[in-house]
Design an enzyme around this catalytic site. Structure first.
Site, PDB file in Angstrom:
ATOM      1  N   LYS A 196     -11.104  -1.117   1.679  1.00  0.00           N
ATOM      2  CA  LYS A 196     -10.955  -1.005   0.230  1.00  0.00           C
ATOM      3  C   LYS A 196     -10.064  -2.133  -0.299  1.00  0.00           C
ATOM      4  CE  LYS A 196      -7.053   2.192   0.780  1.00  0.00           C
ATOM      5  NZ  LYS A 196      -6.620   3.603   0.712  1.00  0.00           N
ATOM      6  N   TYR A 215      14.299 -18.931 -16.846  1.00  0.00           N
ATOM      7  CA  TYR A 215      14.468 -18.007 -17.974  1.00  0.00           C
ATOM      8  C   TYR A 215      15.749 -17.200 -17.839  1.00  0.00           C
ATOM      9  CZ  TYR A 215       9.554 -18.694 -19.350  1.00  0.00           C
ATOM     10  OH  TYR A 215       8.362 -19.208 -19.758  1.00  0.00           O
ATOM     11  N   MET A 249       5.763 -16.536 -14.358  1.00  0.00           N
ATOM     12  CA  MET A 249       4.366 -16.157 -14.169  1.00  0.00           C
ATOM     13  C   MET A 249       3.640 -17.120 -13.222  1.00  0.00           C
ATOM     14  SD  MET A 249       1.339 -15.712 -16.990  1.00  0.00           S
ATOM     15  CE  MET A 249       2.228 -14.522 -17.968  1.00  0.00           C
ATOM     16  N   ARG A 296      -3.663  15.170  -4.512  1.00  0.00           N
ATOM     17  CA  ARG A 296      -4.164  13.925  -5.072  1.00  0.00           C
ATOM     18  C   ARG A 296      -5.682  14.084  -5.100  1.00  0.00           C
ATOM     19  NH1 ARG A 296      -3.265   8.110  -2.061  1.00  0.00           N
ATOM     20  NH2 ARG A 296      -5.009   8.922  -0.878  1.00  0.00           N
TER      21      ARG A 296
HETATM   22  C1  LIG Z   1      -6.329   4.032   1.991  1.00  0.00           C
HETATM   23  C2  LIG Z   1      -6.815   5.234   2.697  1.00  0.00           C
HETATM   24  C3  LIG Z   1      -6.900   5.253   4.100  1.00  0.00           C
HETATM   25  C4  LIG Z   1      -6.339   4.141   4.945  1.00  0.00           C
HETATM   26  O1  LIG Z   1      -4.943   4.318   5.011  1.00  0.00           O
HETATM   27  P1  LIG Z   1      -4.018   3.321   5.837  1.00  0.00           P
HETATM   28  O2  LIG Z   1      -2.698   3.975   5.868  1.00  0.00           O
HETATM   29  O3  LIG Z   1      -4.030   2.040   5.096  1.00  0.00           O
HETATM   30  O4  LIG Z   1      -4.639   3.183   7.182  1.00  0.00           O
HETATM   31  C5  LIG Z   1      -7.471   6.351   4.712  1.00  0.00           C
HETATM   32  N1  LIG Z   1      -7.914   7.402   3.988  1.00  0.00           N
HETATM   33  C6  LIG Z   1      -7.830   7.435   2.644  1.00  0.00           C
HETATM   34  C7  LIG Z   1      -8.332   8.634   1.912  1.00  0.00           C
HETATM   35  C8  LIG Z   1      -7.260   6.370   1.960  1.00  0.00           C
HETATM   36  O5  LIG Z   1      -7.167   6.411   0.624  1.00  0.00           O
END
Ligand SMILES: *Cc1c(COP(=O)(O)O)cnc(C)c1O
Length: 372
Positions: free
Chosen positions: A43, A269, A317, A141
């Site tokens: 992801k 800045y 930036m 969640r």
């Molecule tokens: C991001 C995620 C993972 C991977 O987690 P890591 O700690 O990066 O290995 C696995 N399962 C879900 C549901 C996630 O959101």
């Protein structure tokens, strides 16, 4: 005259290099630790390392599954020619799941609404959708609440009997796996076991049961089940800090100008820093829009000519100023903002500490201007 862009690094801006051999080594370690199958979680563009490249590297080195959040991320892997089993687990309940089903992408169902939409899409496509039921094991969640779980399993079994779906997995995700031994982990494991038992009582026979991500795969064998979903670990991040993994990113930037300043010269800045002695300042063309956290101002260092030099003033930036002191830094020298750390250069771990965050946020925050 060649119209090719110059490859001389001094003519480039900030550049991100990804060491896929480091990713490969990490994948092999996790494939070994998983005790079952390994899902490479790619992801957020493979945690900023390039989803397709990390996916291919993972599949060649022992992973057999890919995992992403959105259907779009999964479809992008298919369009890049990757046909390995792929799970997408985070989508709006009212989206059209048809494109996922056509591309043979497995879908997580965290509740009845999602399940209904998946079943409808499967019917329209005259296909059987492959579903992983997602149980919340204690982080409120994603995933179904325990009170809704039996009903979700019943609905899923009905849809399975009707041929619209096949429940191939049950999944959960631990909230505190980076604190090995914390009672929340045992509670999460127990809730997961309960969820699998309820699914079985409803007649489901999911061959895949997956609970562990990076931290749990490394520290909690009881959480591993038949498949481990590992993301951060593949790119060298161990949230528990206990296992030596190989960091895969190197972020560099050329010095675009230097200036020699007198004692008392204020920088940047807000004049948050002033030279205490005559010194040389070097300017690097990257800033918070490129993923250098502004919150690291006043603490951060970069690696220049074999030495760590402090970033002074606030991170802007687009640029940062480095105090190089007596080091004879010149325009065209290349600074390492972070790297694997083998030579003493700063690491993503240092940057996370300097900016009060975790390494994940550093690697996923590199901006679009940075050359890959
Ligand atoms: C991001 C995620 C993972 C991977 O987690 P890591 O700690 O990066 O290995 C696995 N399962 C879900 C549901 C996630 O959101």
């Amino acid at each position: 005259m060649s119209l090719e862009p110059a490859v001389d690094q001094r003519s480039r801006g900030a550049t991100l290099q990804v060491d896929l051999s480091a990713v490969a080594a990490n994948v092999r370690l996790f494939a070994d630790r998983s005790g079952g199958a390994l899902m490479a979680v790619v992801k957020a563009d493979g945690f900023g390392h390039g989803a397709t490249r990390v996916a291919r590297t993972a599949l060649r080195n022992g992973a057999s599954w890919l995992g992403v959040t959105s259907v779009e991320e999964a479809v992008a892997l298919r369009l890049d020619g990757i046909d390995a089993p792929t799970l997408s687990w985070l989508n709006p309940a009212d989206r059209d799941f048809g494109v996922a089903i056509i591309h043979g992408i497995d879908l997580a169902a965290p509740g009845d609404e999602h399940l209904t939409a998946i079943v409808a899409a499967a019917r329209r496509a005259s296909r059987t959708a492959r579903v992983h039921l997602h149980l919340d094991v204690g982080m409120a969640r994603d995933g179904a609440a325990p009170a809704d779980w039996a009903r979700l399993c019943r609905s899923a079994r009905r849809a399975e009997r009707a041929g619209a779906i096949r429940v191939v997995g049950v999944m959960g995700h631990l909230a505190r796996a980076d604190e090995p031994g914390h009672p929340a982990n045992k509670a999460g494991r127990n809730r997961f076991a309960w969820g699998v038992a309820v699914a079985r009582r409803q007649g489901l026979r999911p061959p895949l049961r997956h609970l562990a991500a990076t931290a749990a795969t490394l520290t909690d064998p009881l959480s591993r089940h038949t498949l481990c979903r590992v993301g951060a670990g593949l790119v060298g991040i161990d949230p528990t800090g206990r296992t030596r993994l190989q960091r895969a990113m190197t972020l560099t930037a050329p010095v675009v100008s230097v200036r020699d300043v007198a004692p008392g010269t204020p920088v940047g800045y807000g004049h948050t820093w002033a030279a205490s002695r005559a010194t040389r300042l070097a300017l690097l063309p990257l800033g918070y829009a490129d993923g250098v956290p502004r919150s690291a101002s006043g603490r951060a260092e970069v690696w220049l000519r074999g030495r760590r030099c402090p970033v002074v003033g606030v991170v802007s930036m687009d640029q940062v100023v480095v105090d190089v002191g007596p080091v004879p830094v010149a325009v065209g020298d290349v600074a390492t903002v972070f790297g694997p750390g083998d030579d003493g250069e700063p690491t993503i771990t240092d940057w996370a500490r300097w900016s009060g965050t975790i390494e994940h946020e550093i690697v996923t925050g590199i901006g679009p201007r940075v050359l890959r």
